[in-house]
Scaffold this motif. Structure first.
Motif: not given
Length: 136
Positions: A75-76, A80-82, A103-110
């Motif tokens: 998660i951390i 950091i990636l986000l 939409i690739g920017i939202l992948l870490p959120i998912f």
């Protein structure tokens, strides 16, 4: 036990981190070129590191505490990636004119949502085992 629900969540987080980065672009620059995670080794390394942590966590099913810790580390790593993705997308050259975020920017959120759900299920299992041990 690989058939637990947290395994599904962890596998889904691994698929999001390792598989979908090749499908969805991160952003489109002013020239119309789509930028994927494989174009930047930092993004690729962080996405694949997140997927690797998820897969390692799946196979640590006998040690729920380390599985929980690996989930938190993942998660951390995704936060950091986000942060790096948001920073890099805001400093895209020519940002004065319009560039398109993907939409690739939202992948870490998912991925974070899946990891939080997995950690919740791991914690639930750990509490169940502790309550059974108290009865013995």
């Amino acid at each position: 036990m690989i058939q637990r629900i947290q395994t599904l969540y962890l596998f889904l987080a691994a698929v999001i981190s390792a598989g979908l980065i090749f499908v969805f672009h991160l952003w489109t620059n002013n020239d119309g070129v789509e930028i994927y995670a494989i174009n930047n080794y930092l993004f690729l390394g962080l996405f694949l590191g997140s997927a690797l942590l998820s897969l390692i966590s799946i196979f640590r099913f006998k040690d729920r505490k380390s599985q929980f810790v690996l989930g938190r580390l993942n998660i951390i790593l995704n936060f950091i990636l986000l942060g790096i993705l948001v920073y890099e997308s805001s400093k895209v050259p020519g940002e004065i004119s319009f560039s398109e975020k993907g939409i690739g920017i939202l992948l870490p959120i998912f991925s974070i949502v899946c990891l939080v759900l997995a950690n919740k299920a791991i914690k639930k299992d750990e509490d169940l085992v502790k309550s059974v041990d108290r009865l013995r």
